[in-house]
Design an enzyme around this catalytic site. Structure first.
Site, PDB file in Angstrom:
ATOM      1  CE  LYS A 111      -2.220   4.512   5.813  1.00 15.86           C
ATOM      2  NZ  LYS A 111      -1.220   3.772   5.526  1.00 15.86           N
ATOM      3  CE  LYS A 193      -7.257   2.725  -1.325  1.00 14.72           C
ATOM      4  NZ  LYS A 193      -6.221   2.153  -1.990  1.00 14.72           N
ATOM      5  CE  LYS A 196      -3.116  -3.716   0.525  1.00 14.79           C
ATOM      6  NZ  LYS A 196      -1.901  -3.803  -0.483  1.00 14.79           N
TER       7      LYS A 196
HETATM    8  P1  ATP Z   1      -4.721  -0.545   0.302  1.00 15.00           P
HETATM    9  O1  ATP Z   1      -5.508   0.399   0.294  1.00 15.00           O
HETATM   10  O2  ATP Z   1      -5.277  -2.075   0.415  1.00 15.00           O
HETATM   11  O3  ATP Z   1      -3.488  -0.684   1.602  1.00 15.00           O
HETATM   12  P2  ATP Z   1      -2.485   0.687  -1.218  1.00 15.00           P
HETATM   13  O4  ATP Z   1      -3.696   1.402  -2.718  1.00 15.00           O
HETATM   14  O5  ATP Z   1      -2.130   1.282  -0.891  1.00 15.00           O
HETATM   15  O6  ATP Z   1      -3.779  -0.657  -1.450  1.00 15.00           O
HETATM   16  P3  ATP Z   1      -1.320  -2.002  -2.401  1.00 15.00           P
HETATM   17  O7  ATP Z   1      -1.490  -2.535  -2.692  1.00 15.00           O
HETATM   18  O8  ATP Z   1      -0.262  -1.366  -3.453  1.00 15.00           O
HETATM   19  O9  ATP Z   1      -1.936   0.277  -2.369  1.00 15.00           O
HETATM   20  O10 ATP Z   1      -2.541  -1.326  -4.740  1.00 15.00           O
HETATM   21  C1  ATP Z   1      -2.299  -2.321  -5.299  1.00 15.00           C
HETATM   22  C2  ATP Z   1      -2.558  -1.610  -6.755  1.00 15.00           C
HETATM   23  O11 ATP Z   1      -4.405  -1.534  -6.032  1.00 15.00           O
HETATM   24  C3  ATP Z   1      -2.674  -0.110  -6.570  1.00 15.00           C
HETATM   25  O12 ATP Z   1      -2.196   0.596  -8.365  1.00 15.00           O
HETATM   26  C4  ATP Z   1      -3.794   1.196  -6.302  1.00 15.00           C
HETATM   27  O13 ATP Z   1      -4.757   1.293  -6.728  1.00 15.00           O
HETATM   28  C5  ATP Z   1      -4.637   0.021  -6.472  1.00 15.00           C
HETATM   29  N1  ATP Z   1      -5.686  -0.618  -5.462  1.00 15.00           N
HETATM   30  C6  ATP Z   1      -5.908  -0.906  -4.186  1.00 15.00           C
HETATM   31  N2  ATP Z   1      -7.298  -0.984  -3.783  1.00 15.00           N
HETATM   32  C7  ATP Z   1      -8.102  -0.822  -4.383  1.00 15.00           C
HETATM   33  C8  ATP Z   1      -9.509  -0.198  -5.082  1.00 15.00           C
HETATM   34  N3  ATP Z   1     -10.372  -0.499  -4.043  1.00 15.00           N
HETATM   35  N4  ATP Z   1      -9.738  -0.207  -6.105  1.00 15.00           N
HETATM   36  C9  ATP Z   1      -8.881  -0.204  -7.525  1.00 15.00           C
HETATM   37  N5  ATP Z   1      -7.903  -0.598  -6.993  1.00 15.00           N
HETATM   38  C10 ATP Z   1      -7.650  -0.439  -6.185  1.00 15.00           C
END
Ligand code: ATP
Ligand code: LTN
Length: 332
Positions: A111, A193, A196
């Site tokens: 970030k 990846k 959101k």
């Molecule tokens: P984002 O990047 O979408 O904000 P994040 O990892 O910061 O996602 P969470 O939404 O809390 O935050 O993620 C919830 C769960 O989903 C975590 O275990 C994370 O590792 C998993 N996860 C998030 N994005 C992916 C992805 N693209 N593929 C597989 N698992 C994911």
């Protein structure tokens, strides 16, 4: 029975990556483990969000936990702030974590490298709160996507350090990363990846996307010119990502078997098959979501979940504070 714990921080709407990488494993695990699944709303405020948007995301996250199959009779489901011990143990964890360890956390570094301005102190210390979330409950396993592995490893390090210093306080947890689908990629930029915070909105399939929109996103996904349905994340990242999605959503059907089925066929046919499976899954989830949001299940689930979680959390926090020497009048 072994205990499993995980959380999601709904800073946006949940997407297919969250489902495949995390949520679907919570649901599978509740049959075999004691499952604790919470909504990490303290983690959500580490980034700025509109209050009304945050509230909608939290509500939808609980509804989607239930719609995807988490069963409040089998699993403990609650909102992080309903169990105040998380914040308190979070501070204690923060005081037992070195700056050097936090400086190595890639999620924060990424970030920062993107040049995002005004990053908060909460975002920087976030892994220590996550450590508290896990250690409060003596979890054996933590099912997460690949991006969270480093945070669980930090949790282990801090737990081992504190156990060494104060006596056996915490169970040292293990991360559980799925073999396929731990890192679902963006449909438009398959080297990033699925997230959101996808700016174009085209690379991310949200669990509540209307089915025709989800279908369009799959059909419009970026592939390559090799004209071969083959798993090779380096040379064919887009196709490999679709293969992972198709395999995960069809009961982990072996990727080799899917490659064989599409031998000699075009990418159009392959994408249609992926879109069919994605839409079928979303349809089931959305039907359940609609039923749940028009009932009082969300409220009763969170009330009962918080009650159960709080008993465990209070006991652990008291034990930790006593071991550190922070208490004057011992609890219980
Ligand atoms: P984002 O990047 O979408 O904000 P994040 O990892 O910061 O996602 P969470 O939404 O809390 O935050 O993620 C919830 C769960 O989903 C975590 O275990 C994370 O590792 C998993 N996860 C998030 N994005 C992916 C992805 N693209 N593929 C597989 N698992 C994911
Ligand atoms: N940091 C995680 C969400 C999260 C979590 C946890 C996951 C907060 N606390 C405890 C597992 C265990 C994320 O951003 N996905």
């Amino acid at each position: 029975m072994k205990r499993m714990l995980s959380g999601i921080k709904p800073t946006g709407q949940l997407h297919l990556g969250n489902y495949i990488g995390a949520l679907s494993h919570f649901v599978e695990s509740q049959e075999e483990f004691e499952m604790i699944a919470f909504i990490a709303n303290l983690h959500c405020i580490t980034v700025p969000l509109e209050p009304s948007e945050l509230q909608k995301n939290l509500h939808d996250c609980v509804a989607l936990y239930l719609a995807c199959g988490l069963d409040p009779k089998k699993s403990t489901i609650f909102l992080q702030t309903d169990v105040k011990e998380h914040a308190q143990l979070g501070f204690i964890m923060c005081c037992h974590t070195y700056l050097g360890e936090l400086n190595r956390m890639t999620q924060f570094k990424d970030k920062q490298a993107k040049g995002e301005s005004n990053l908060s102190g909460g975002l920087y210390t976030y892994p220590t709160l996550m450590a508290a979330d896990i250690l409060l409950y003596d979890a054996d396993y933590v099912p997460v996507g690949e991006d969270q592995k480093q945070h669980v490893e930090l949790t282990r390090d801090v737990a081992i350090r504190m156990n060494h210093r104060y006596g056996d306080l915490f169970k040292v947890p293990e991360p559980l990363i799925p073999k396929v689908g731990a890192r679902i990629m963006s449909l438009t930029e398959p080297d990033k990846k699925m997230s959101k915070s996808d700016e174009t909105n085209k690379g991310c399939i949200y669990l509540l996307d209307p089915l025709e929109i989800a279908r369009k996103k799959v059909m419009g996904s970026v592939t390559d010119s090799l004209a071969k349905v083959h798993y090779d994340p380096e040379l064919q990242p887009g196709i490999s990502n679709l293969l992972q999605i198709l395999s995960s959503l069809s009961n982990n059907r072996p990727i080799g078997e899917i490659e064989q089925e599409f031998e000699g066929k075009g990418y159009g046919d392959f994408k249609r098959a992926v879109a069919d499976v994605v839409c079928a899954k979303l349809e089931v989830i959305q039907t359940e979501y609609n039923r749940i949001t028009s009932s009082d299940l969300i409220e009763t689930t969170l009330q009962e979940g918080a009650k159960k979680a709080q008993i465990l959390a209070a006991k652990k926090l008291a034990q930790v504070q006593q071991a550190i020497g922070m208490e004057i009048i011992p609890k219980e």
